[in-house]
Each structure stands twice: as structure tokens, then as C-alpha cells.
Design an enzyme around this catalytic site. Structure first.
Site, PDB file in Angstrom:
ATOM      1  N   TYR A 228     -12.262  -3.253  -3.303  1.00 46.99           N
ATOM      2  CA  TYR A 228     -12.836  -3.067  -1.902  1.00 46.99           C
ATOM      3  C   TYR A 228     -14.379  -3.123  -1.993  1.00 46.99           C
ATOM      4  O   TYR A 228     -15.076  -2.460  -1.002  1.00 46.99           O
ATOM      5  CB  TYR A 228     -12.179  -1.957  -0.877  1.00 46.99           C
ATOM      6  CG  TYR A 228     -11.051  -2.250  -0.767  1.00 46.99           C
ATOM      7  CD1 TYR A 228     -10.574  -3.435   0.120  1.00 46.99           C
ATOM      8  CD2 TYR A 228      -9.919  -1.332  -0.874  1.00 46.99           C
ATOM      9  CE1 TYR A 228      -9.326  -3.528   0.430  1.00 46.99           C
ATOM     10  CE2 TYR A 228      -8.909  -1.394  -0.388  1.00 46.99           C
ATOM     11  CZ  TYR A 228      -8.302  -2.665   0.444  1.00 46.99           C
ATOM     12  OH  TYR A 228      -6.908  -2.795   0.906  1.00 46.99           O
TER      13      TYR A 228
ATOM     14  N   PHE B  33     -15.362   3.778   7.526  1.00 44.29           N
ATOM     15  CA  PHE B  33     -13.787   3.801   7.328  1.00 44.29           C
ATOM     16  C   PHE B  33     -13.462   4.086   5.882  1.00 44.29           C
ATOM     17  O   PHE B  33     -12.575   4.168   5.159  1.00 44.29           O
ATOM     18  CB  PHE B  33     -12.822   3.011   7.778  1.00 44.29           C
ATOM     19  CG  PHE B  33     -12.936   1.558   7.399  1.00 44.29           C
ATOM     20  CD1 PHE B  33     -12.460   1.055   6.503  1.00 44.29           C
ATOM     21  CD2 PHE B  33     -13.709   0.629   8.304  1.00 44.29           C
ATOM     22  CE1 PHE B  33     -12.834  -0.384   6.101  1.00 44.29           C
ATOM     23  CE2 PHE B  33     -13.966  -0.721   8.161  1.00 44.29           C
ATOM     24  CZ  PHE B  33     -13.241  -1.125   7.027  1.00 44.29           C
TER      25      PHE B  33
ATOM     26  N   HIS C  85      -1.608  -5.396   1.415  1.00 46.16           N
ATOM     27  CA  HIS C  85      -2.940  -6.402   1.270  1.00 46.16           C
ATOM     28  C   HIS C  85      -2.496  -7.727   0.528  1.00 46.16           C
ATOM     29  O   HIS C  85      -1.366  -8.028  -0.175  1.00 46.16           O
ATOM     30  CB  HIS C  85      -3.880  -5.793   0.104  1.00 46.16           C
ATOM     31  CG  HIS C  85      -4.791  -6.566  -0.548  1.00 46.16           C
ATOM     32  ND1 HIS C  85      -5.881  -6.677   0.285  1.00 46.16           N
ATOM     33  CD2 HIS C  85      -4.631  -7.330  -1.724  1.00 46.16           C
ATOM     34  CE1 HIS C  85      -6.745  -7.382  -0.747  1.00 46.16           C
ATOM     35  NE2 HIS C  85      -6.158  -7.939  -1.514  1.00 46.16           N
TER      36      HIS C  85
ATOM     37  N   GLU D 132      -8.799 -10.564  -8.032  1.00 44.96           N
ATOM     38  CA  GLU D 132      -7.992  -9.379  -8.169  1.00 44.96           C
ATOM     39  C   GLU D 132      -6.603  -9.304  -8.957  1.00 44.96           C
ATOM     40  O   GLU D 132      -6.342  -8.333  -9.403  1.00 44.96           O
ATOM     41  CB  GLU D 132      -7.297  -9.455  -6.643  1.00 44.96           C
ATOM     42  CG  GLU D 132      -8.375  -9.217  -5.471  1.00 44.96           C
ATOM     43  CD  GLU D 132      -8.129  -9.475  -4.053  1.00 44.96           C
ATOM     44  OE1 GLU D 132      -6.884  -9.793  -3.980  1.00 44.96           O
ATOM     45  OE2 GLU D 132      -8.955  -9.167  -3.248  1.00 44.96           O
TER      46      GLU D 132
ATOM     47  N   ASN E 140      -1.875  -0.145   7.339  1.00 42.51           N
ATOM     48  CA  ASN E 140      -1.456  -1.454   7.675  1.00 42.51           C
ATOM     49  C   ASN E 140      -0.592  -2.005   6.491  1.00 42.51           C
ATOM     50  O   ASN E 140      -0.404  -3.248   6.445  1.00 42.51           O
ATOM     51  CB  ASN E 140      -2.441  -2.324   8.079  1.00 42.51           C
ATOM     52  CG  ASN E 140      -3.548  -2.800   7.025  1.00 42.51           C
ATOM     53  OD1 ASN E 140      -3.297  -2.074   5.853  1.00 42.51           O
ATOM     54  ND2 ASN E 140      -4.482  -3.399   7.214  1.00 42.51           N
TER      55      ASN E 140
ATOM     56  N   THR F 103      -5.374  -8.174  10.000  1.00 40.79           N
ATOM     57  CA  THR F 103      -5.837  -6.739   9.567  1.00 40.79           C
ATOM     58  C   THR F 103      -5.441  -5.603  10.475  1.00 40.79           C
ATOM     59  O   THR F 103      -4.997  -4.806   9.981  1.00 40.79           O
ATOM     60  CB  THR F 103      -7.192  -6.682   9.321  1.00 40.79           C
ATOM     61  OG1 THR F 103      -7.869  -7.941   8.171  1.00 40.79           O
ATOM     62  CG2 THR F 103      -7.815  -5.409   8.893  1.00 40.79           C
TER      63      THR F 103
ATOM     64  N   LYS G 141       0.830  -1.234  -0.053  1.00 37.19           N
ATOM     65  CA  LYS G 141      -0.027  -0.077   0.031  1.00 37.19           C
ATOM     66  C   LYS G 141       0.689   1.269   0.082  1.00 37.19           C
ATOM     67  O   LYS G 141       2.012   1.215   0.341  1.00 37.19           O
ATOM     68  CB  LYS G 141      -1.045  -0.122   1.168  1.00 37.19           C
ATOM     69  CG  LYS G 141      -1.956  -1.239   1.102  1.00 37.19           C
ATOM     70  CD  LYS G 141      -2.795  -1.433   2.325  1.00 37.19           C
ATOM     71  CE  LYS G 141      -3.964  -2.156   2.275  1.00 37.19           C
ATOM     72  NZ  LYS G 141      -4.802  -2.470   3.562  1.00 37.19           N
TER      73      LYS G 141
ATOM     74  N   ARG H 123       2.676  -6.946   9.032  1.00 41.86           N
ATOM     75  CA  ARG H 123       2.195  -5.894   9.740  1.00 41.86           C
ATOM     76  C   ARG H 123       2.665  -6.026  11.287  1.00 41.86           C
ATOM     77  O   ARG H 123       2.871  -4.873  11.849  1.00 41.86           O
ATOM     78  CB  ARG H 123       0.528  -6.175   9.752  1.00 41.86           C
ATOM     79  CG  ARG H 123       0.009  -5.919   8.369  1.00 41.86           C
ATOM     80  CD  ARG H 123      -1.298  -6.392   8.241  1.00 41.86           C
ATOM     81  NE  ARG H 123      -1.950  -6.074   7.011  1.00 41.86           N
ATOM     82  CZ  ARG H 123      -3.243  -6.542   6.551  1.00 41.86           C
ATOM     83  NH1 ARG H 123      -3.556  -7.918   7.166  1.00 41.86           N
ATOM     84  NH2 ARG H 123      -3.590  -6.357   5.213  1.00 41.86           N
TER      85      ARG H 123
ATOM     86  N   ARG I 129      -1.370 -14.607   3.691  1.00 44.06           N
ATOM     87  CA  ARG I 129      -1.989 -13.976   4.741  1.00 44.06           C
ATOM     88  C   ARG I 129      -1.251 -14.202   6.046  1.00 44.06           C
ATOM     89  O   ARG I 129      -1.509 -13.035   6.959  1.00 44.06           O
ATOM     90  CB  ARG I 129      -3.353 -14.453   4.795  1.00 44.06           C
ATOM     91  CG  ARG I 129      -4.403 -14.202   3.666  1.00 44.06           C
ATOM     92  CD  ARG I 129      -5.079 -12.692   3.738  1.00 44.06           C
ATOM     93  NE  ARG I 129      -6.116 -12.867   4.522  1.00 44.06           N
ATOM     94  CZ  ARG I 129      -6.801 -11.584   4.743  1.00 44.06           C
ATOM     95  NH1 ARG I 129      -6.732 -10.595   3.898  1.00 44.06           N
ATOM     96  NH2 ARG I 129      -7.587 -11.554   5.606  1.00 44.06           N
TER      97      ARG I 129
HETATM   98  P1  ADP Z   1      -7.504  -7.286   4.986  1.00 47.98           P
HETATM   99  O1  ADP Z   1      -6.949  -5.875   4.315  1.00 47.98           O
HETATM  100  O2  ADP Z   1      -6.753  -7.705   6.229  1.00 47.98           O
HETATM  101  O3  ADP Z   1      -8.120  -8.377   4.039  1.00 47.98           O
HETATM  102  P2  ADP Z   1     -10.338  -6.219   5.178  1.00 47.98           P
HETATM  103  O4  ADP Z   1     -10.663  -6.589   3.626  1.00 47.98           O
HETATM  104  O5  ADP Z   1     -11.160  -6.204   6.396  1.00 47.98           O
HETATM  105  O6  ADP Z   1      -8.978  -6.503   5.745  1.00 47.98           O
HETATM  106  O7  ADP Z   1     -10.142  -4.515   5.297  1.00 47.98           O
HETATM  107  C1  ADP Z   1      -9.326  -4.043   3.955  1.00 47.98           C
HETATM  108  C2  ADP Z   1      -8.566  -2.724   4.421  1.00 47.98           C
HETATM  109  O8  ADP Z   1      -9.476  -1.745   4.924  1.00 47.98           O
HETATM  110  C3  ADP Z   1      -7.777  -3.026   5.776  1.00 47.98           C
HETATM  111  O9  ADP Z   1      -6.424  -3.807   5.323  1.00 47.98           O
HETATM  112  C4  ADP Z   1      -7.576  -1.543   6.250  1.00 47.98           C
HETATM  113  O10 ADP Z   1      -6.315  -1.154   5.531  1.00 47.98           O
HETATM  114  C5  ADP Z   1      -8.689  -0.948   6.086  1.00 47.98           C
HETATM  115  N1  ADP Z   1      -9.812  -1.261   7.298  1.00 47.98           N
HETATM  116  C6  ADP Z   1     -10.200  -2.352   7.507  1.00 47.98           C
HETATM  117  N2  ADP Z   1     -10.952  -2.056   8.965  1.00 47.98           N
HETATM  118  C7  ADP Z   1     -10.647  -0.579   9.210  1.00 47.98           C
HETATM  119  C8  ADP Z   1     -10.935   0.111  10.073  1.00 47.98           C
HETATM  120  N3  ADP Z   1     -11.616  -0.146  11.191  1.00 47.98           N
HETATM  121  N4  ADP Z   1     -10.560   1.448  10.147  1.00 47.98           N
HETATM  122  C9  ADP Z   1      -9.600   1.880   9.142  1.00 47.98           C
HETATM  123  N5  ADP Z   1      -9.501   1.052   7.970  1.00 47.98           N
HETATM  124  C10 ADP Z   1      -9.848  -0.058   8.036  1.00 47.98           C
END
Ligand code: ADP
Length: 169
Positions: free
Chosen positions: A69, A77, A135, A146, A132, A111, A29, A122, A105
Site C-alpha cells: 500500500y 486512514f 483486494h 503484487e 471491505n 472500494t 482480507k 463487497r 475488480r
Molecule cells: P482498492 O482496495 O479498492 O484498490 P484503495 O487502493 O484506494 O482501494 O484503498 C486500499 C484500501 O484502503 C481499501 O480497500 C480500504 O480497505 C482502505 N481504505 C481506502 N479508503 C479508506 C477510507 N477512507 N477509510 C478507511 N479505509 C480506507
């Protein structure tokens, strides 16, 4: 030439167990790029033995991120996530190998970085969920979706990896 096989191919191992060779979409990212972590993250996947299938530095736009997304559009968020993800270039990658979706993962961590073990990307390099670093696809089906979304077919290469026999039994 472009990778044209089925999403999941099976290879024969010496123990006659047939293993799933997968591809996953890993993306560094904008914070990871800005903080100079591109080499470190590539290094971890490369050194583990995974095979690089595609790699590019890319400026994502909102349209693409809404597709990527899609399931998060209603989250509070989401506007912040769009702003974060378009704030600078990302590094897009395809990594291939046995069970690479789940293992990828695991290498990324949870996450929320504060739930991520030290030793994960992370867990080693980030503190808050909104920054974080990286992805990784959460299933084989989303990986294939994707990869198609972020890469043109001719950007994903099939090539002979000479270390294969040293990584797999
Ligand atoms: P992952 O990236 O681990 O698959 P998700 O698909 O749930 O997790 O979320 C996508 C991305 O959205 C996260 O990696 C993070 O950058 C952002 N995100 C998720 N939850 C939050 C939150 N509560 N506040 C801010 N950003 C968030």
C-alpha cells in the site's frame, strides 16, 4: 514449475482476435477470513472460469503492507489500514484469464461497499470501506508487482487446465 512466461501472453481464438491473458492478485482480507468467506470468494472466481495460479493463508506484517500500500502511506486512514490488515491471516491468490484484472475488480465492487452493486463481493458482504473484505489489483502492472511481493516464484504454478477449451472459444 513456476510461472515463467511474460506478464501478458496472447492466445489465439477461433475468431482470430488475439486476447490478453492476464494474471491478477486477489487477496481476502482478515475480515473475509474471519467471517468464513474464503470458500465463497474462491467459488466466484473458479465458477466464472478463471484459473487458480497460487493460493495460501498468510499472516502479513507491516513491512510487507507498507510495500503493498505504498501509495497510501500519507492517508489519514493508513495506520488503521495497517492494524486491520495485520489483525489476522489473509488469503493470497493469483487468478489467471482473459481480462481478469479488470473483471476481477468488477467482481469485487467499488472500494466503498456502499457504492458497490449487489452481486459484487463487497456489495453482498460488506458495509464500510475499512472492512471491505477483499483486494484486487487495479492494473496489469500492479498485478505483476503484487504477485512478486506476496508469492515466491515457486508458489505460483503453471498447470494444464482441462476446462480451458470449454471456457474460451
Ligand atoms: P482498492 O482496495 O479498492 O484498490 P484503495 O487502493 O484506494 O482501494 O484503498 C486500499 C484500501 O484502503 C481499501 O480497500 C480500504 O480497505 C482502505 N481504505 C481506502 N479508503 C479508506 C477510507 N477512507 N477509510 C478507511 N479505509 C480506507
Amino acid at each position: 514449475h513456476a510461472f515463467s512466461g511474460p506478464p501478458v501472453t496472447l492466445t489465439r481464438s477461433r475468431s482470430a482476435v488475439r486476447m490478453a491473458m492476464e494474471r491478477t492478485y486477489i487477496m481476502i482480507k482478515p475480515d473475509g477470513v474471519q467471517r468464513g468467506l474464503v470458500g465463497e470468494i474462491i467459488k466466484r472466481f473458479e465458477q466464472r472460469g478463471y484459473k487458480l495460479g497460487a493460493l495460501k493463508l498468510y499472516q502479513a506484517n507491516e513491512d510487507l503492507l507498507r510495500k503493498h500500500y505504498g501509495d497510501l502511506q500519507e492517508k489519514p486512514f493508513f495506520p488503521g489500514l495497517l492494524k486491520y490488515m495485520t489483525s489476522g491471516p489473509v488469503t493470497c491468490m493469483v487468478w489467471e484469464g482473459e481480462n481478469v484484472v479488470r473483471m476481477g475488480r468488477q467482481m469485487l465492487g467499488e472500494t466503498n461497499p456502499q457504492a458497490s452493486a449487489p452481486g459484487t463481493i463487497r456489495g453482498d458482504f460488506s458495509i464500510v470501506v475499512g472492512r471491505n473484505i477483499c483486494h484486487g489489483s487495479d492494473s496489469v502492472a500492479s498485478a505483476e508487482k503484487e504477485i512478486k511481493l506476496w508469492f515466491d516464484d515457486n508458489e505460483v504454478l503453471a498447470w494444464k487446465d482441462h476446462s480451458h477449451a470449454w471456457v474460451y472459444e
